[in-house]
Scaffold this motif. Structure first.
Motif, PDB file in Angstrom:
ATOM      1  N   PRO A  19      38.966  38.629  41.690  1.00  0.00           N
ATOM      2  CA  PRO A  19      38.729  37.685  40.596  1.00  0.00           C
ATOM      3  C   PRO A  19      39.759  37.935  39.488  1.00  0.00           C
ATOM      4  O   PRO A  19      40.141  39.087  39.249  1.00  0.00           O
ATOM      5  N   PRO A  20      40.240  36.883  38.831  1.00  0.00           N
ATOM      6  CA  PRO A  20      41.299  37.044  37.816  1.00  0.00           C
ATOM      7  C   PRO A  20      40.967  38.064  36.729  1.00  0.00           C
ATOM      8  O   PRO A  20      41.830  38.828  36.318  1.00  0.00           O
ATOM      9  N   ASP A  21      39.721  38.102  36.270  1.00  0.00           N
ATOM     10  CA  ASP A  21      39.375  39.053  35.216  1.00  0.00           C
ATOM     11  C   ASP A  21      39.445  40.491  35.718  1.00  0.00           C
ATOM     12  O   ASP A  21      39.899  41.383  35.012  1.00  0.00           O
ATOM     13  N   LEU A  22      39.052  40.725  36.967  1.00  0.00           N
ATOM     14  CA  LEU A  22      39.131  42.067  37.532  1.00  0.00           C
ATOM     15  C   LEU A  22      40.583  42.457  37.758  1.00  0.00           C
ATOM     16  O   LEU A  22      40.984  43.587  37.483  1.00  0.00           O
ATOM     17  N   GLU A  23      41.402  41.510  38.237  1.00  0.00           N
ATOM     18  CA  GLU A  23      42.821  41.779  38.437  1.00  0.00           C
ATOM     19  C   GLU A  23      43.487  42.145  37.105  1.00  0.00           C
ATOM     20  O   GLU A  23      44.282  43.080  37.036  1.00  0.00           O
ATOM     21  N   GLU A  24      43.126  41.437  36.043  1.00  0.00           N
ATOM     22  CA  GLU A  24      43.692  41.726  34.722  1.00  0.00           C
ATOM     23  C   GLU A  24      43.251  43.106  34.230  1.00  0.00           C
ATOM     24  O   GLU A  24      44.055  43.858  33.683  1.00  0.00           O
ATOM     25  N   LYS A  25      41.991  43.454  34.451  1.00  0.00           N
ATOM     26  CA  LYS A  25      41.503  44.774  34.051  1.00  0.00           C
ATOM     27  C   LYS A  25      42.240  45.883  34.805  1.00  0.00           C
ATOM     28  O   LYS A  25      42.589  46.911  34.228  1.00  0.00           O
ATOM     29  N   ILE A  26      42.501  45.663  36.081  1.00  0.00           N
ATOM     30  CA  ILE A  26      43.220  46.660  36.884  1.00  0.00           C
ATOM     31  C   ILE A  26      44.646  46.795  36.371  1.00  0.00           C
ATOM     32  O   ILE A  26      45.164  47.900  36.215  1.00  0.00           O
ATOM     33  N   ARG A  27      45.308  45.661  36.082  1.00  0.00           N
ATOM     34  CA  ARG A  27      46.670  45.703  35.555  1.00  0.00           C
ATOM     35  C   ARG A  27      46.710  46.458  34.218  1.00  0.00           C
ATOM     36  O   ARG A  27      47.618  47.248  33.984  1.00  0.00           O
ATOM     37  N   ASP A  28      45.733  46.188  33.334  1.00  0.00           N
ATOM     38  CA  ASP A  28      45.677  46.890  32.047  1.00  0.00           C
ATOM     39  C   ASP A  28      45.503  48.392  32.250  1.00  0.00           C
ATOM     40  O   ASP A  28      46.149  49.191  31.574  1.00  0.00           O
ATOM     41  N   LEU A  29      44.634  48.764  33.175  1.00  0.00           N
ATOM     42  CA  LEU A  29      44.404  50.181  33.453  1.00  0.00           C
ATOM     43  C   LEU A  29      45.673  50.840  33.985  1.00  0.00           C
ATOM     44  O   LEU A  29      46.045  51.936  33.552  1.00  0.00           O
ATOM     45  N   VAL A  30      46.371  50.161  34.892  1.00  0.00           N
ATOM     46  CA  VAL A  30      47.613  50.706  35.435  1.00  0.00           C
ATOM     47  C   VAL A  30      48.660  50.828  34.323  1.00  0.00           C
ATOM     48  O   VAL A  30      49.343  51.843  34.212  1.00  0.00           O
ATOM     49  N   ASP A  31      48.769  49.797  33.466  1.00  0.00           N
ATOM     50  CA  ASP A  31      49.724  49.849  32.348  1.00  0.00           C
ATOM     51  C   ASP A  31      49.421  51.012  31.418  1.00  0.00           C
ATOM     52  O   ASP A  31      50.319  51.740  31.009  1.00  0.00           O
TER      53      ASP A  31
END
Length: 188
Positions: A19-31
């Motif tokens: 889901p887009p919100d989960l993908e964004e959360k994962i990207r933020d965590l990786v960043d």
């Protein structure tokens, strides 16, 4: 034949998408993890380079606490920073005039920095790096050579890193800084 084709296409597994919100959360965590890793590596590099400092002093230095230590380190790096700056300028094929104008510096301020007569402020180093179109690693090297670093909880550091990653110019970075109530870089 048609029945076989339909069953073959129906049995092929569909590509799973987050889901887009989960993908964004994962990207933020990786960043965030990458930023912390950059900071840890920078601190470790500082410690290795200046072995007479304790780990605690290096960490405090990265937050600007030990001014005497920082000034001592800066004194050691004046010519190194000027050399690094000249090398970066030459590799980009820029003239001194092009660089100091792109960085929003006065001719006099730039002259002092490029000659090694003074160590620039952290803000000036960032402005020069952005004007040169440096990436994040090159900017970190320039900051380190001048005795600075990006600070993890500093708004300028965060916005500058993002701007550098997006390959924005100084004018674009200054617009973002101004919108966030921070002082702009350079004298423009």
């Amino acid at each position: 034949m048609e029945g076989k084709e339909n069953s073959a296409t129906q049995s092929a597994p569909a590509t799973a998408r987050l889901p887009p919100d989960l993908e964004e959360k994962i990207r933020d965590l990786v960043d965030r993890s990458l930023r912390q890793l950059e900071e840890n590596n920078r601190c470790l590099g500082l410690y290795r380079e200046y072995k007479e400092l304790t780990v605690e002093q290096v960490l405090m230095l990265s937050y600007g606490v030990y001014e005497d230590e920082l000034n001592r380190i800066r004194g050691r790096n004046e010519l190194q920073f000027a050399d690094l700056l000249r090398e970066a300028r030459d590799s980009k094929g820029m003239s001194d005039v092009d660089l100091y104008k792109a960085a929003g510096l006065s001719k006099q301020a730039y002259s002092k920095v490029i000659s090694g007569k003074c160590v620039p402020s952290r803000e000036t180093v960032i402005a020069l790096a952005v004007a040169l179109g440096q990436g994040i690693y090159e900017t970190n090297a320039m900051l380190k050579t001048a005795g600075y670093c990006f600070l993890p909880s500093d708004a300028l550091s965060s916005l500058a890193r993002s701007s550098i990653r997006m390959k924005q110019n100084l004018e674009e970075l200054n617009t973002i800084l101004d919108e966030n109530g921070l002082p702009v870089l350079g004298s423009k």
